[in-house]
Design an enzyme around this catalytic site. Structure first.
Site, PDB file in Angstrom:
ATOM      1  N   GLU A  44      39.918  67.448  15.742  1.00 58.06           N
ATOM      2  CA  GLU A  44      39.516  68.741  16.284  1.00 58.06           C
ATOM      3  C   GLU A  44      38.522  68.515  17.417  1.00 58.06           C
ATOM      4  O   GLU A  44      37.760  69.394  17.787  1.00 58.06           O
ATOM      5  CB  GLU A  44      38.987  69.676  15.205  1.00 58.06           C
ATOM      6  CG  GLU A  44      37.870  69.148  14.360  1.00 58.06           C
ATOM      7  CD  GLU A  44      37.395  70.203  13.377  1.00 58.06           C
ATOM      8  OE1 GLU A  44      36.842  71.196  13.825  1.00 58.06           O
ATOM      9  OE2 GLU A  44      37.609  70.030  12.160  1.00 58.06           O
ATOM     10  N   CYS A  71      39.684  70.269   9.889  1.00 57.56           N
ATOM     11  CA  CYS A  71      39.525  68.995   9.172  1.00 57.56           C
ATOM     12  C   CYS A  71      40.791  68.561   8.428  1.00 57.56           C
ATOM     13  O   CYS A  71      40.855  67.439   7.913  1.00 57.56           O
ATOM     14  CB  CYS A  71      38.371  69.096   8.179  1.00 57.56           C
ATOM     15  SG  CYS A  71      36.825  69.521   8.950  1.00 57.56           S
ATOM     16  N   HIS A  73      37.442  66.806   0.688  1.00 54.49           N
ATOM     17  CA  HIS A  73      36.898  66.894   2.043  1.00 54.49           C
ATOM     18  C   HIS A  73      35.387  67.098   1.879  1.00 54.49           C
ATOM     19  O   HIS A  73      34.963  67.917   1.066  1.00 54.49           O
ATOM     20  CB  HIS A  73      37.527  68.071   2.800  1.00 54.49           C
ATOM     21  CG  HIS A  73      36.773  68.408   4.043  1.00 54.49           C
ATOM     22  ND1 HIS A  73      36.510  67.466   5.022  1.00 54.49           N
ATOM     23  CD2 HIS A  73      36.157  69.549   4.468  1.00 54.49           C
ATOM     24  CE1 HIS A  73      35.803  68.021   5.978  1.00 54.49           C
ATOM     25  NE2 HIS A  73      35.563  69.282   5.665  1.00 54.49           N
TER      26      HIS A  73
HETATM   27  P1  HMG Z   1      21.794  77.462   5.391  1.00 63.00           P
HETATM   28  O1  HMG Z   1      22.285  78.875   5.296  1.00 63.00           O
HETATM   29  O2  HMG Z   1      20.731  77.177   6.404  1.00 63.00           O
HETATM   30  O3  HMG Z   1      21.277  76.941   4.005  1.00 63.00           O
HETATM   31  O4  HMG Z   1      22.974  76.479   5.712  1.00 63.00           O
HETATM   32  P2  HMG Z   1      21.019  77.728   2.628  1.00 63.00           P
HETATM   33  O5  HMG Z   1      19.882  78.663   2.814  1.00 63.00           O
HETATM   34  O6  HMG Z   1      22.298  78.258   2.065  1.00 63.00           O
HETATM   35  O7  HMG Z   1      20.513  76.498   1.751  1.00 63.00           O
HETATM   36  C1  HMG Z   1      21.395  75.468   1.439  1.00 63.00           C
HETATM   37  C2  HMG Z   1      21.061  74.969   0.044  1.00 63.00           C
HETATM   38  O8  HMG Z   1      19.754  74.376   0.099  1.00 63.00           O
HETATM   39  C3  HMG Z   1      20.965  76.068  -0.989  1.00 63.00           C
HETATM   40  O9  HMG Z   1      21.450  75.534  -2.189  1.00 63.00           O
HETATM   41  C4  HMG Z   1      19.476  76.339  -1.104  1.00 63.00           C
HETATM   42  O10 HMG Z   1      19.085  76.889  -2.357  1.00 63.00           O
HETATM   43  C5  HMG Z   1      18.955  74.929  -0.936  1.00 63.00           C
HETATM   44  P3  HMG Z   1      22.587  76.318  -3.043  1.00 63.00           P
HETATM   45  O11 HMG Z   1      21.955  77.577  -3.454  1.00 63.00           O
HETATM   46  O12 HMG Z   1      23.732  76.539  -2.080  1.00 63.00           O
HETATM   47  O13 HMG Z   1      22.915  75.374  -4.143  1.00 63.00           O
HETATM   48  N1  HMG Z   1      17.574  74.875  -0.478  1.00 63.00           N
HETATM   49  C6  HMG Z   1      16.669  74.001  -0.948  1.00 63.00           C
HETATM   50  N2  HMG Z   1      16.760  73.030  -1.883  1.00 63.00           N
HETATM   51  C7  HMG Z   1      15.637  72.276  -2.133  1.00 63.00           C
HETATM   52  N3  HMG Z   1      14.475  72.475  -1.488  1.00 63.00           N
HETATM   53  C8  HMG Z   1      14.344  73.429  -0.550  1.00 63.00           C
HETATM   54  C9  HMG Z   1      15.464  74.257  -0.248  1.00 63.00           C
HETATM   55  N4  HMG Z   1      15.698  75.262   0.618  1.00 63.00           N
HETATM   56  C10 HMG Z   1      16.974  75.635   0.465  1.00 63.00           C
HETATM   57  N5  HMG Z   1      13.161  73.610   0.067  1.00 63.00           N
HETATM   58  C11 HMG Z   1      25.369  76.155   5.441  1.00 63.00           C
HETATM   59  C12 HMG Z   1      23.988  76.130   4.787  1.00 63.00           C
HETATM   60  C13 HMG Z   1      26.364  75.465   4.562  1.00 63.00           C
HETATM   61  C14 HMG Z   1      25.784  77.593   5.698  1.00 63.00           C
HETATM   62  C15 HMG Z   1      25.250  75.408   6.803  1.00 63.00           C
HETATM   63  O14 HMG Z   1      24.886  74.071   6.595  1.00 63.00           O
HETATM   64  C16 HMG Z   1      26.533  75.448   7.608  1.00 63.00           C
HETATM   65  O15 HMG Z   1      26.830  76.402   8.316  1.00 63.00           O
HETATM   66  N6  HMG Z   1      27.319  74.331   7.579  1.00 63.00           N
HETATM   67  C17 HMG Z   1      28.571  74.231   8.328  1.00 63.00           C
HETATM   68  C18 HMG Z   1      29.722  74.918   7.612  1.00 63.00           C
HETATM   69  C19 HMG Z   1      30.235  74.120   6.439  1.00 63.00           C
HETATM   70  O16 HMG Z   1      30.026  72.926   6.346  1.00 63.00           O
HETATM   71  N7  HMG Z   1      30.980  74.779   5.543  1.00 63.00           N
HETATM   72  C20 HMG Z   1      31.579  74.096   4.407  1.00 63.00           C
HETATM   73  C21 HMG Z   1      32.946  74.658   4.038  1.00 63.00           C
HETATM   74  S1  HMG Z   1      34.009  74.796   5.449  1.00 63.00           S
HETATM   75  C22 HMG Z   1      34.569  73.171   5.705  1.00 63.00           C
HETATM   76  O17 HMG Z   1      34.413  72.326   4.888  1.00 63.00           O
HETATM   77  C23 HMG Z   1      35.254  72.914   6.998  1.00 63.00           C
HETATM   78  C24 HMG Z   1      34.453  72.157   8.042  1.00 63.00           C
HETATM   79  O18 HMG Z   1      34.360  70.786   7.700  1.00 63.00           O
HETATM   80  C25 HMG Z   1      35.091  72.330   9.413  1.00 63.00           C
HETATM   81  C26 HMG Z   1      36.575  72.071   9.582  1.00 63.00           C
HETATM   82  O19 HMG Z   1      37.410  72.256   8.731  1.00 63.00           O
HETATM   83  O20 HMG Z   1      36.906  71.732  10.713  1.00 63.00           O
HETATM   84  C27 HMG Z   1      33.028  72.679   8.181  1.00 63.00           C
END
Ligand code: HMG
Length: 376
Positions: free
Chosen positions: A85, A117, A242
């Site tokens: 990609e 992906c 993945h």
């Molecule tokens: P965010 O919204 O900034 O993070 O980004 P959050 O507020 O959801 O926090 C993440 C986790 O950290 C949470 O845990 C928090 O509680 C924890 P959860 O509740 O989910 O278990 N947390 C803490 N833990 C310990 N100490 C702390 C603390 N603060 C918070 N102090 C998001 C998260 C995934 C949205 C972001 O990283 C993102 O946008 N990532 C990119 C998208 C992605 O990877 N999606 C995955 C599925 S899609 C996919 O796999 C396809 C992809 O590879 C692309 C493709 O196919 O081409 C992405």
């Protein structure tokens, strides 16, 4: 009964770039609690490309490594297909850029496959089905999954960035045989996408987690059918997913456990014993998009050795997913590809937080001026 393709993975090569940053350093300069990145997302180190590295050079490096340890030559390749990609051009496929680097031309089918992906998995399936159709004759396929996954500065996805490539020779199944039956699931969605002309992906982060979990549930439900989930899952020595970031995989396994009512203990044991160890390299390099699943599979084949049954769940935003089964071959005993990872990780330089900020500032300029090397 398990039906296997006669052809399979005959050789594997992996490649990673020469720079990286520990996510705790990233957290420091972004003024974020490092535990969010390490415990909350499960990330470790992000792989970063230096100026002369990109999806083409990584793909070519992985391909050279796969070719070197195979008993054929470039003349035996009848297809080069690249899942990516990180396209360099809307028209010229990444396979042409990589073939040029390798000096591969002639009676060779060359093309690029895109489905976020999931593209690398589709490329591999197409090569296996091409061999099975008889159209390949005695030619082999060179399949490459290569990507640079760089999110915007301060984007929620920034700690999940990464880069890397996996190359496969599809010929005799010495590294792994692949099951003919696979379990696909797709649903059009805008969870993550990369508009033409924009430097970085757009992500509906929370929605992307839901899409991924939905895909896990549907693919495994097809595989399990009316059988007992516990007994089907127990047939695998390792279950690879993945890996956009390791915590996503844990969420996917939790969803699987809930859907099939496995109970918290069984689900926890499944994750700890069969899933978590497969992500050891992913934690060192971050999300490598098309290559991410296959980095986990490469690790599982090496850890488990000949005869091991390995499940591979592929997910690509947009969204498309597929669950595959593999059986490790004799070459998994030596697992020569482990040296690729060890070599690249030992040679790479980890940036300080301040160097990373400079790197991003320089790249801001670079992506606007020279998207990728152009030879014409
Ligand atoms: P965010 O919204 O900034 O993070 O980004 P959050 O507020 O959801 O926090 C993440 C986790 O950290 C949470 O845990 C928090 O509680 C924890 P959860 O509740 O989910 O278990 N947390 C803490 N833990 C310990 N100490 C702390 C603390 N603060 C918070 N102090 C998001 C998260 C995934 C949205 C972001 O990283 C993102 O946008 N990532 C990119 C998208 C992605 O990877 N999606 C995955 C599925 S899609 C996919 O796999 C396809 C992809 O590879 C692309 C493709 O196919 O081409 C992405």
């Amino acid at each position: 009964m398990t039906r296997l393709f006669d052809a399979g993975i005959a050789s594997l090569g992996l490649a990673f770039p020469s720079l990286g940053i520990d996510v705790r350093e990233l957290a420091r300069v972004r003024d974020i609690d490092p535990n969010k990145f390490t415990l909350g997302l499960g990330c470790g180190t992000i792989a970063l490309c230096d100026q002369d590295e990109n999806a083409v050079t990584l793909g070519a490096k992985a391909a050279r490594r796969a070719l070197e340890r195979w008993d054929g030559t470039l003349e035996d390749i009848g297809m080069i297909v690249v899942g990516t990609e990180t396209a360099a051009d809307m028209s010229r496929p990444l396979s042409a850029f990589i073939a040029e680097e390798l000096g591969l031309e002639g009676a060779v089918r060359s093309y690029e496959v895109k489905h976020a992906c999931y593209g690398g998995t589709l490329a591999l399936r197409q090569a296996l089905e091409w061999k099975a159709s008889g159209a390949a004759g005695d030619k082999a396929a060179l399949v490459i999954a290569s990507d640079v996954a760089l999110y915007g500065e301060c984007d929620g996805g920034e700690p999940t960035s990464g880069a890397g490539a996996v190359a496969f020779i599809v010929d005799k199944p010495t590294v792994a045989a692949v099951e003919i039956d696979s379990y696909a699931w797709s649903k059009p969605a805008f969870d993550f996408w990369r508009p033409v002309g924009e430097d970085y992906p757009r992500v509906d982060g929370k929605f992307s987690l839901d899409c991924y979990n939905e895909a896990v549930e549907h693919c495994f439900a097809q595989r399990i059918g009316d059988a007992s989930a516990a007994s089907v899952l127990s047939q695998y020595d390792a279950i690879c997913f993945h890996v956009p970031f390791p915590k996503m995989v844990k969420k996917g396994v939790t969803r699987l456990g809930e859907h099939f009512q496995l109970g918290e203990d069984v689900t926890g044991k499944l994750f700890a014993e069969k899933v978590d160890p497969t992500m050891a390299w992913n934690r060192e390099v971050g999300n490598c998009y098309t290559a991410a699943l296959w980095i986990a599979v490469a690790r599982a084949l090496a850890d488990q050795g000949p005869g091991a049954h390995v499940a591979a769940f592929s997910y690509g935003s947009g969204f498309g997913a597929e669950l595959l089964g593999l059986v490790a071959g004799d070459a998994a005993a030596d697992a020569a590809w482990v040296a690729d990872v060890e070599q690249d990780l030992a040679a790479r330089r980890l940036l300080t937080g301040e160097e990373y900020l400079d790197y991003r500032a320089a790249r801001r300029k670079e992506v606007r001026e020279v998207p990728l090397r152009q030879t014409a």
